[in-house]
Motif scaffolding. Structure first.
Motif, PDB file in Angstrom:
ATOM      1  N   ARG A  50       3.233  17.794   0.323  1.00  0.00           N
ATOM      2  CA  ARG A  50       2.498  18.605  -0.721  1.00  0.00           C
ATOM      3  C   ARG A  50       2.288  17.900  -1.952  1.00  0.00           C
ATOM      4  NH1 ARG A  50       6.443  22.022  -2.585  1.00  0.00           N
ATOM      5  NH2 ARG A  50       8.021  21.514  -0.906  1.00  0.00           N
ATOM      6  N   VAL A  51       3.132  16.770  -2.425  1.00  0.00           N
ATOM      7  CA  VAL A  51       2.987  15.815  -3.461  1.00  0.00           C
ATOM      8  C   VAL A  51       1.558  15.031  -3.179  1.00  0.00           C
ATOM      9  CG1 VAL A  51       3.549  13.791  -4.942  1.00  0.00           C
ATOM     10  CG2 VAL A  51       5.223  15.835  -4.294  1.00  0.00           C
ATOM     11  N   LEU A  52       1.122  14.742  -2.109  1.00  0.00           N
ATOM     12  CA  LEU A  52       0.197  13.769  -1.569  1.00  0.00           C
ATOM     13  C   LEU A  52      -1.041  14.449  -1.387  1.00  0.00           C
ATOM     14  CD1 LEU A  52       1.849  11.153   0.388  1.00  0.00           C
ATOM     15  CD2 LEU A  52       1.092  10.870  -1.881  1.00  0.00           C
ATOM     16  N   LEU A  53      -1.094  15.820  -1.539  1.00  0.00           N
ATOM     17  CA  LEU A  53      -2.379  16.462  -1.232  1.00  0.00           C
ATOM     18  C   LEU A  53      -3.329  16.480  -2.282  1.00  0.00           C
ATOM     19  CD1 LEU A  53      -1.221  19.969   0.048  1.00  0.00           C
ATOM     20  CD2 LEU A  53      -2.236  18.284   1.195  1.00  0.00           C
ATOM     21  N   LYS A  76       1.033  -1.206   0.175  1.00  0.00           N
ATOM     22  CA  LYS A  76       0.070   0.028   0.017  1.00  0.00           C
ATOM     23  C   LYS A  76       0.857   1.336   0.035  1.00  0.00           C
ATOM     24  CE  LYS A  76      -3.920  -1.975   2.290  1.00  0.00           C
ATOM     25  NZ  LYS A  76      -3.595  -3.463   2.385  1.00  0.00           N
ATOM     26  N   ILE A  77       1.677   1.338  -1.036  1.00  0.00           N
ATOM     27  CA  ILE A  77       2.706   2.378  -1.018  1.00  0.00           C
ATOM     28  C   ILE A  77       1.991   3.779  -1.478  1.00  0.00           C
ATOM     29  CG2 ILE A  77       4.784   3.236  -2.268  1.00  0.00           C
ATOM     30  CD1 ILE A  77       5.388   0.932  -0.269  1.00  0.00           C
ATOM     31  N   ASP A  78       2.221   4.904  -0.811  1.00  0.00           N
ATOM     32  CA  ASP A  78       1.790   6.074  -1.073  1.00  0.00           C
ATOM     33  C   ASP A  78       2.670   6.864  -1.848  1.00  0.00           C
ATOM     34  OD1 ASP A  78      -0.481   6.024   0.865  1.00  0.00           O
ATOM     35  OD2 ASP A  78       1.133   6.056   2.625  1.00  0.00           O
ATOM     36  N   LEU A  79       3.831   6.488  -1.805  1.00  0.00           N
ATOM     37  CA  LEU A  79       4.807   7.389  -2.625  1.00  0.00           C
ATOM     38  C   LEU A  79       6.001   6.852  -3.140  1.00  0.00           C
ATOM     39  CD1 LEU A  79       5.203  10.953  -3.171  1.00  0.00           C
ATOM     40  CD2 LEU A  79       7.080  10.566  -1.273  1.00  0.00           C
ATOM     41  N   ARG A  95       2.305   6.707 -13.206  1.00  0.00           N
ATOM     42  CA  ARG A  95       0.689   6.455 -13.438  1.00  0.00           C
ATOM     43  C   ARG A  95      -0.018   5.901 -12.314  1.00  0.00           C
ATOM     44  NH1 ARG A  95       3.058   5.945 -18.777  1.00  0.00           N
ATOM     45  NH2 ARG A  95       3.148   7.890 -19.742  1.00  0.00           N
ATOM     46  N   VAL A  96       0.746   4.902 -11.705  1.00  0.00           N
ATOM     47  CA  VAL A  96       0.183   4.241 -10.680  1.00  0.00           C
ATOM     48  C   VAL A  96       0.390   4.884  -9.163  1.00  0.00           C
ATOM     49  CG1 VAL A  96       0.338   1.800  -9.443  1.00  0.00           C
ATOM     50  CG2 VAL A  96       0.785   1.923 -11.800  1.00  0.00           C
ATOM     51  N   CYS A  97       1.297   5.488  -8.998  1.00  0.00           N
ATOM     52  CA  CYS A  97       1.823   6.137  -7.830  1.00  0.00           C
ATOM     53  C   CYS A  97       2.589   7.161  -8.055  1.00  0.00           C
ATOM     54  CB  CYS A  97       2.601   5.325  -7.113  1.00  0.00           C
ATOM     55  SG  CYS A  97       3.149   5.583  -5.282  1.00  0.00           S
ATOM     56  N   PRO A  98       2.604   8.484  -7.020  1.00  0.00           N
ATOM     57  CA  PRO A  98       3.280   9.651  -7.232  1.00  0.00           C
ATOM     58  C   PRO A  98       4.626   9.292  -7.020  1.00  0.00           C
ATOM     59  CG  PRO A  98       1.318  10.075  -5.741  1.00  0.00           C
ATOM     60  CD  PRO A  98       1.403   8.527  -6.014  1.00  0.00           C
ATOM     61  N   VAL A  99       5.678  10.075  -8.008  1.00  0.00           N
ATOM     62  CA  VAL A  99       6.830   9.747  -8.090  1.00  0.00           C
ATOM     63  C   VAL A  99       7.708  10.984  -7.694  1.00  0.00           C
ATOM     64  CG1 VAL A  99       8.789   9.056  -9.267  1.00  0.00           C
ATOM     65  CG2 VAL A  99       6.621   7.726  -9.225  1.00  0.00           C
ATOM     66  N   ILE A 100       8.634  11.100  -6.821  1.00  0.00           N
ATOM     67  CA  ILE A 100       9.735  12.224  -6.511  1.00  0.00           C
ATOM     68  C   ILE A 100      10.993  11.367  -7.089  1.00  0.00           C
ATOM     69  CG2 ILE A 100      10.829  13.286  -4.741  1.00  0.00           C
ATOM     70  CD1 ILE A 100       8.444  13.707  -3.275  1.00  0.00           C
ATOM     71  N   TRP A 101      11.607  12.133  -8.217  1.00  0.00           N
ATOM     72  CA  TRP A 101      13.061  11.796  -8.519  1.00  0.00           C
ATOM     73  C   TRP A 101      14.033  12.625  -8.248  1.00  0.00           C
ATOM     74  CZ3 TRP A 101      13.403  10.107 -14.499  1.00  0.00           C
ATOM     75  CH2 TRP A 101      14.499   9.445 -14.663  1.00  0.00           C
ATOM     76  N   THR A 102      15.092  12.182  -7.520  1.00  0.00           N
ATOM     77  CA  THR A 102      15.984  13.236  -6.974  1.00  0.00           C
ATOM     78  C   THR A 102      17.121  12.838  -8.138  1.00  0.00           C
ATOM     79  OG1 THR A 102      15.728  13.057  -4.945  1.00  0.00           O
ATOM     80  CG2 THR A 102      17.895  13.310  -5.267  1.00  0.00           C
TER      81      THR A 102
END
Length: 408
Positions: free
Chosen positions: A405-408, A92-95, A116-123
């Motif tokens: 903020r990304v998950l808002l 149940k990954i959120d991010l 497209r399945v889960c929000p991604v932050i890419w460093t």
């Protein structure tokens, strides 16, 4: 929050250190964290929650089979993609927080599919997301900005066998600009490069890499010198690179600069990382202590603290974590005025050479030792700069805020 971190490997260089910091830092803040890496050739004991995709010789051969013998040209690497998709659902990954996906870990379009399945932050620890194939486009005359139409450096990591750099550049541009990805970069210089790439306009924030200043700290140099039986009057330089043979690390500049120093018998060079044959050609009066690979924070802390000056002759860095490590230990840095170096090294905390040359590097080393008091003062200022700007808590605060903020 349930967070999944993705990185090519678990232990190697600066990107792995930063990924591990964030992983452990967010766990300490109460988040449920996991990490998936492509491989871990050191076969170390991994922390709870870290999973290795290709964890045996057989699985690594399987990875070669499905990635064109690690051709680094894959749009899809099906096993990696399916494993991660299953993991997202099961836990149940959120991010997703993506770090380095290259070297046949994830295909180009796999990254977009995951977003497209889960929000991604890419460093972005390097340039791979913005180039046809390489992580460091040093010497390519900015062709990476306009399409990598021809590539004269196919051997640059991760290497490709045929010049399909433009095709890969176009595939990345299409996949990443359409994806649900928020980017971060570790320096203002890297943010400028991002804004000069096809990713310009995508959300991107600068979040400096950092370290835990309660662990990284100055140790008494006199005590260390006595322990290692080093004359108190010796001028101690330090150089660290996992593989000093890589051209970008600037070892040739360092060796030539050292050969230009007067009174070579008054200097001692501490080396950490792989040995380099050029070291054995130095003037026999120049003392060298090779510490080998340093895998523990404690040994690295001692290494940096023992030195009077870290010499970093690198000609291409997206951040330069070794600089910050040394500065946290109260040891100032001498470096070339390239990339992120002017961001990290101020006039109060180190020295920048006038240009990229062995002559200017030798000059700045001599300048650093011309005033013992100034050398000590800049060491104190270095520590202060790290404590106020590059402390781990600052980085974790910024990432935690970005996650929310990304998950808002």
């Amino acid at each position: 929050m349930n967070i999944l971190y993705l990185n090519t490997t678990f232990q190697c260089g600066g990107a792995e250190k930063v990924t591990s910091q964030i992983f452990h830092g967010m766990r300490a803040r109460g988040h449920e964290v996991y990490q998936i890496v492509s491989y871990d050739t050191r076969h170390s004991r991994l922390p709870e929650g870290v999973h290795v995709l290709y964890d045996s010789f057989f699985m690594r051969m399987f990875n070669r089979l499905i990635s064109g013998n690690r051709s680094n040209t894959s749009l899809h690497i099906s096993y990696s993609r399916q494993y991660i998709l299953h993991f997202l659902k099961k836990h149940k990954i959120d991010l997703i927080h993506l770090h380095n996906p290259h070297d046949s870990f994830l295909g180009i379009e796999d990254i977009a599919d995951l977003s497209r399945v889960c929000p991604v932050i890419w460093t972005l620890h390097d340039f791979w997301a913005m180039t046809g194939h390489c992580t460091y486009p040093h010497g390519c005359d900015d062709r990476w900005k306009i399409g990598c139409n021809t590539c004269e450096h196919l051997e640059n990591y991760p290497a490709i066998r045929k010049d399909v750099a433009h095709t890969l550049w176009e595939a990345k541009r299409k996949a990443f600009t359409d994806a649900n990805i928020t980017f971060t970069v570790p320096s203002d210089w890297m943010l400028t490069q991002f804004n000069n790439s096809y990713l310009a306009g995508k959300p991107c924030e600068r979040i400096y890499n950092s370290l835990d200043t309660t662990l990284w700290k100055p140790l008494d140099k006199a005590t260390l010198r006595a322990r290692h039986k080093i004359d108190p009057q010796t001028k101690i330089l330090a150089f660290i690179a996992a593989d000093p043979g890589k051209e970008l690390k600037g070892m040739d500049y360092l060796l030539k600069a050292l050969s230009m120093l007067p009174d070579p018998e008054s200097y001692l060079l501490l080396i950490a990382g792989k040995d380099h044959p050029g070291l054995h050609a130095l003037n026999t009066k120049f003392q060298i202590h090779h510490w080998g690979y340093l895998n523990s924070q404690e040994r690295l802390n001692e290494f940096y603290s023992l030195a009077d000056l870290l010499v970093n002759p690198s000609v291409y860095e997206t951040f330069g974590l070794t600089n910050v490590e040394a500065m946290a230990c109260g040891t100032p840095v001498a470096a070339f005025p390239v990339c992120t170096m002017p961001e990290l090294i101020t006039k109060a905390s180190g020295w920048l050479a006038s240009d990229v040359s062995a002559e200017s590097l030798a000059d700045v080393i001599q300048l650093a030792f011309s005033s013992p008091q100034e050398l000590r003062d800049r060491g104190i200022s270095s520590r202060h700069l790290v404590a106020t700007t590059f402390d781990e808590s600052n980085m974790l605060d910024q990432f935690e805020d970005l996650y929310e903020r990304v998950l808002l």
